[in-house]
Design a protein around this motif. Structure first.
Motif, mmCIF file in Angstrom:
data_model
loop_
_atom_site.group_PDB
_atom_site.id
_atom_site.type_symbol
_atom_site.label_atom_id
_atom_site.label_comp_id
_atom_site.label_asym_id
_atom_site.label_seq_id
_atom_site.Cartn_x
_atom_site.Cartn_y
_atom_site.Cartn_z
ATOM 1 N N TYR A 475 24.883 13.141 111.461
ATOM 2 C CA TYR A 475 26.336 13.187 111.558
ATOM 3 C C TYR A 475 26.926 14.323 110.728
ATOM 4 O O TYR A 475 26.362 14.767 109.719
ATOM 5 C CB TYR A 475 26.947 11.848 111.118
ATOM 6 N N VAL A 476 28.071 14.786 111.208
ATOM 7 C CA VAL A 476 28.901 15.756 110.495
ATOM 8 C C VAL A 476 30.251 15.100 110.293
ATOM 9 O O VAL A 476 30.876 14.633 111.255
ATOM 10 C CB VAL A 476 29.065 17.060 111.303
ATOM 11 N N ASP A 477 30.704 15.039 109.056
ATOM 12 C CA ASP A 477 32.022 14.477 108.778
ATOM 13 C C ASP A 477 32.598 15.145 107.546
ATOM 14 O O ASP A 477 32.080 16.175 107.077
ATOM 15 C CB ASP A 477 31.959 12.950 108.651
ATOM 16 N N GLN A 478 33.655 14.576 106.995
ATOM 17 C CA GLN A 478 34.316 15.227 105.861
ATOM 18 C C GLN A 478 33.505 15.143 104.575
ATOM 19 O O GLN A 478 33.821 15.837 103.604
ATOM 20 C CB GLN A 478 35.708 14.620 105.677
ATOM 21 N N THR A 479 32.458 14.323 104.558
ATOM 22 C CA THR A 479 31.600 14.280 103.380
ATOM 23 C C THR A 479 30.530 15.353 103.414
ATOM 24 O O THR A 479 29.990 15.718 102.374
ATOM 25 C CB THR A 479 30.916 12.898 103.249
ATOM 26 N N THR A 480 30.213 15.867 104.604
ATOM 27 C CA THR A 480 29.142 16.872 104.697
ATOM 28 C C THR A 480 29.664 18.270 104.411
ATOM 29 O O THR A 480 28.894 19.161 104.039
ATOM 30 C CB THR A 480 28.474 16.841 106.083
ATOM 31 N N GLY A 481 30.973 18.500 104.614
ATOM 32 C CA GLY A 481 31.564 19.787 104.273
ATOM 33 C C GLY A 481 30.864 20.954 104.936
ATOM 34 O O GLY A 481 30.706 21.008 106.149
ATOM 35 N N PHE A 482 30.400 21.908 104.118
ATOM 36 C CA PHE A 482 29.730 23.103 104.611
ATOM 37 C C PHE A 482 28.213 22.942 104.631
ATOM 38 O O PHE A 482 27.484 23.915 104.757
ATOM 39 C CB PHE A 482 30.119 24.307 103.754
ATOM 40 N N GLU A 483 27.762 21.715 104.520
ATOM 41 C CA GLU A 483 26.330 21.457 104.506
ATOM 42 C C GLU A 483 25.852 21.009 105.884
ATOM 43 O O GLU A 483 26.648 20.587 106.723
ATOM 44 C CB GLU A 483 26.005 20.375 103.468
ATOM 45 N N PRO A 484 24.540 21.078 106.145
ATOM 46 C CA PRO A 484 24.005 20.620 107.431
ATOM 47 C C PRO A 484 24.278 19.136 107.652
ATOM 48 O O PRO A 484 24.646 18.407 106.717
ATOM 49 C CB PRO A 484 22.498 20.899 107.296
ATOM 50 N N PRO A 485 24.094 18.662 108.868
ATOM 51 C CA PRO A 485 24.327 17.239 109.152
ATOM 52 C C PRO A 485 23.492 16.333 108.257
ATOM 53 O O PRO A 485 22.330 16.639 107.945
ATOM 54 C CB PRO A 485 23.903 17.104 110.623
ATOM 55 N N ASN A 486 24.095 15.235 107.843
ATOM 56 C CA ASN A 486 23.352 14.208 107.119
ATOM 57 C C ASN A 486 22.572 13.338 108.103
ATOM 58 O O ASN A 486 22.913 13.247 109.282
ATOM 59 C CB ASN A 486 24.293 13.333 106.300
ATOM 60 N N LYS A 487 21.540 12.670 107.569
ATOM 61 C CA LYS A 487 20.714 11.787 108.391
ATOM 62 C C LYS A 487 20.637 10.420 107.736
ATOM 63 O O LYS A 487 20.665 10.302 106.511
ATOM 64 C CB LYS A 487 19.317 12.371 108.575
ATOM 65 N N ALA A 488 20.546 9.407 108.574
ATOM 66 C CA ALA A 488 20.443 8.035 108.066
ATOM 67 C C ALA A 488 19.748 7.183 109.112
ATOM 68 O O ALA A 488 19.614 7.575 110.274
ATOM 69 C CB ALA A 488 21.823 7.470 107.747
ATOM 70 N N THR A 489 19.292 5.996 108.676
ATOM 71 C CA THR A 489 18.707 5.007 109.583
ATOM 72 C C THR A 489 19.594 3.778 109.571
ATOM 73 O O THR A 489 19.934 3.259 108.497
ATOM 74 C CB THR A 489 17.286 4.629 109.136
ATOM 75 N N ASP A 493 23.282 -3.281 113.694
ATOM 76 C CA ASP A 493 23.888 -2.733 114.898
ATOM 77 C C ASP A 493 25.234 -2.084 114.622
ATOM 78 O O ASP A 493 25.980 -1.778 115.558
ATOM 79 C CB ASP A 493 24.078 -3.840 115.948
ATOM 80 N N HIS A 494 25.543 -1.845 113.348
ATOM 81 C CA HIS A 494 26.854 -1.291 113.000
ATOM 82 C C HIS A 494 26.712 0.100 112.398
ATOM 83 O O HIS A 494 25.864 0.354 111.550
ATOM 84 C CB HIS A 494 27.569 -2.214 112.001
ATOM 85 N N LEU A 495 27.586 1.010 112.863
ATOM 86 C CA LEU A 495 27.650 2.372 112.337
ATOM 87 C C LEU A 495 29.050 2.615 111.795
ATOM 88 O O LEU A 495 30.049 2.378 112.499
ATOM 89 C CB LEU A 495 27.337 3.396 113.436
ATOM 90 N N ALA A 496 29.155 3.082 110.565
ATOM 91 C CA ALA A 496 30.447 3.456 109.998
ATOM 92 C C ALA A 496 30.709 4.917 110.343
ATOM 93 O O ALA A 496 30.076 5.822 109.791
ATOM 94 C CB ALA A 496 30.435 3.260 108.482
ATOM 95 N N LEU A 497 31.618 5.160 111.281
ATOM 96 C CA LEU A 497 31.958 6.519 111.711
ATOM 97 C C LEU A 497 33.273 6.907 111.045
ATOM 98 O O LEU A 497 34.325 6.344 111.332
ATOM 99 C CB LEU A 497 32.092 6.570 113.237
ATOM 100 N N SER A 498 33.204 7.865 110.143
ATOM 101 C CA SER A 498 34.385 8.212 109.347
ATOM 102 C C SER A 498 35.312 9.135 110.131
ATOM 103 O O SER A 498 34.996 9.629 111.201
ATOM 104 C CB SER A 498 33.957 8.866 108.030
ATOM 105 N N GLY A 499 36.489 9.389 109.537
ATOM 106 C CA GLY A 499 37.520 10.153 110.200
ATOM 107 C C GLY A 499 37.047 11.516 110.656
ATOM 108 O O GLY A 499 36.455 12.266 109.875
#
Length: 509
Positions: A475-489, A493-499
């Motif tokens: 994912y790319v969001d406001q926490t990743t800024g100018f960095e590559p996409p973050n990864k998570a597992t 069944d729930h994903l927190a998709l930020s603004g």
């Protein structure tokens, strides 16, 4: 590009432009029917590279720019030397006279060479598009700065070619193409100019935003296209051609272009109509705050999708074999290209803009568009800083770039799009609520089940993904800024998709 047409007055209280209100977290569920394939993708996500002075060798971020281009690894990248920098866009700035010519590729060649190296192994689209202004009739000759880095908006003069047979224009492009693909050319007086270049351009786009540049009519442009293409085909028989390259208002306001150019009856016999191209930029009002801007961008994007649907109906009726390249897609900040804009541009803008590109990638894939180029590799104050994919000071890719790479790395031609839907659990009108999130399921060419999620709002969503536990998320969001996409597992069944977040979910099964 002719984004210069879109300039806006300065914003009052600009420092507050991106002071977004907070929202409570919302929730919803994705429904996917993996057995219901709605279409097979033919769409490539790619980049538009408008040639700007920071790309010249010796400039502070030169290396970072071409590294970003190389690591993207995209096909059909579009290289566009253009008229604000005549010395790095036009190879013959003065007319031939008394046995002498002004042919000079010394400033253009290094950029082309670095571009071809960075895109090695991938297809490219050459759009060296600026006709030397001396080929047009005008009251006074066009001037150009001595400094190749200086911006000028007055180079293009005149609306009528001095050679109505079009041979002069066709010969110019034949020599340019020969320089880059055949190792050189003979000039107007028969003198050989050697280059030792033998590049392969998969596409050559004939001119750019022609309804702006020299205010061409469909009839004049079609005559130029028909004069240039046979000459280029003789130079590079395997090369294909892109026509029109209409600017952002062209598709919206001038359907006559498509009706005329796509009709084979308006062309000389045997002229190929391999592809057409046109552009889109979302443009907010000068007084818009971001809570309004997020609506503007997506509303304008959806309006553009409707325009594309209309254009596709014309194309399928007149020239169904012709491909479509939407090869400039972006957003422009208020103040256009003025240097009087808020600095630094807050990260939230890059996320909003990147999300809109991902949204259009999905919507245009659903319509069968062949190439969707995000615009553009580098821009900066004095041009259109809101369209850049990298920071013009550090050369570091922003969220717009990382969204493009996320899409390009995960999706492409041959993927199968399945019936997908996001349904909000909030009370109210279900049909409007689900528009906050765009969800599209893909069965990729290697058989993986992936979901592309785009949050169109600056609020967090708790997204329920059936069988999502154990899925891998990028994912790319406001926490990743100018960095590559973050990864998570996913642990459930729930994903927190930020603004304004963009995420790719790869299911475990």
């Amino acid at each position: 590009m002719t984004k210069r047409k879109l300039a806006f007055p300065a914003l009052a209280a600009a420092i507050l432009l991106f002071a977004l209100p907070s929202f409570a977290q919302a929730a919803g569920t994705i429904t996917l029917d993996w057995g219901n394939v709605i279409l097979k993708s033919r769409t490539t996500a790619s980049m538009e590279v408008c040639v700007e002075p920071p790309m010249r060798r010796g400039k502070p971020i030169h290396d970072q720019l071409f590294q970003a281009l190389n690591q993207l690894g995209a096909d059909y990248v579009r290289l566009s030397p253009w008229h604000p920098y005549p010395r790095i866009a036009v190879a013959e700035l003065e007319p031939p006279h008394e046995g002498r010519t002004s042919w000079d590729f010394s400033l253009i060649d290094p950029v082309v060479a670095d571009f071809m190296q960075a895109t090695s192994g991938h297809s490219v689209d050459m759009n060296m598009s600026t006709i030397p202004s001396w080929m047009f009739k005008s009251d006074k000759p066009a001037t150009y700065p001595v400094d190749p880095d200086e911006i000028t908006w007055n180079y293009e003069q005149g609306k009528e070619l001095r050679d109505p047979s079009m041979k002069e224009v066709a010969d110019y492009w034949s020599r340019v193409a020969s320089w880059y693909t055949k190792g050189g050319f003979k000039d107007e007086y028969g003198q050989w100019h050697a280059s030792d270049h033998h590049y392969k351009f998969d596409y050559w786009e004939v001119l750019n935003e022609v309804e702006y540049e020299h205010s061409m009519s469909p009839e004049l442009y079609t005559k130029i296209y028909d004069a240039v293409v046979p000459e280029l085909h003789e130079v590079a028989p395997e090369m294909k051609f892109v026509g029109m390259g209409l600017g952002p208002s062209g598709p919206l306001n001038q359907p006559k272009w498509f009706e005329y150019f796509l009709d084979p009856k308006n062309h000389k016999p045997g002229i190929p109509l391999d592809a057409i191209s046109y552009h889109f930029y979302a443009v907010p009002g000068a007084d818009e705050t971001p809570e309004i801007m997020q609506h503007t961008f997506y509303d304008q994007a959806e309006d553009f999708v409707n325009v594309v649907r209309y254009i596709e109906a014309i194309r399928k009726r007149l020239s169904p074999q012709t491909a479509t390249h939407v090869n400039e897609v972006g957003t422009i900040l208020p103040n256009g290209r003025s240097e009087e804009f808020m600095q630094p541009i807050p990260n939230v803008y890059w996320n909003l803009s990147g999300g809109m590109y991902a949204y259009l990638y999905v919507r245009l894939t659903q319509l069968g568009i062949d190439v969707v180029d995000e615009s553009e590799l580098i821009d900066y104050p004095g041009q259109y800083p809101g369209t850049t994919l990298v920071d013009w000071k550090s050369g570091k890719p922003n969220a717009r770039y990382w969204v493009l790479k996320l899409v390009r790395d995960n999706f492409g031609p041959g993927d199968k799009l399945v019936q997908s839907r996001f349904v909000s659990s909030e009370p109210g009108d279900e049909s409007s609520q689900r528009e906050y999130i765009l969800a599209q399921g893909f069965v990729t060419r290697d058989g993986k089940h992936k979901i592309l999620l785009i949050n169109k709002r600056n609020r967090n969503f708790d997204v329920t993904i059936p069988n999502g536990s154990g899925a891998q998320v990028e994912y790319v969001d406001q926490t990743t800024g100018f960095e590559p996409p973050n990864k998570a597992t996913l642990q459930s069944d729930h994903l927190a998709l930020s603004g304004f977040g963009v995420a790719v979910v790869t299911l475990a099964n």
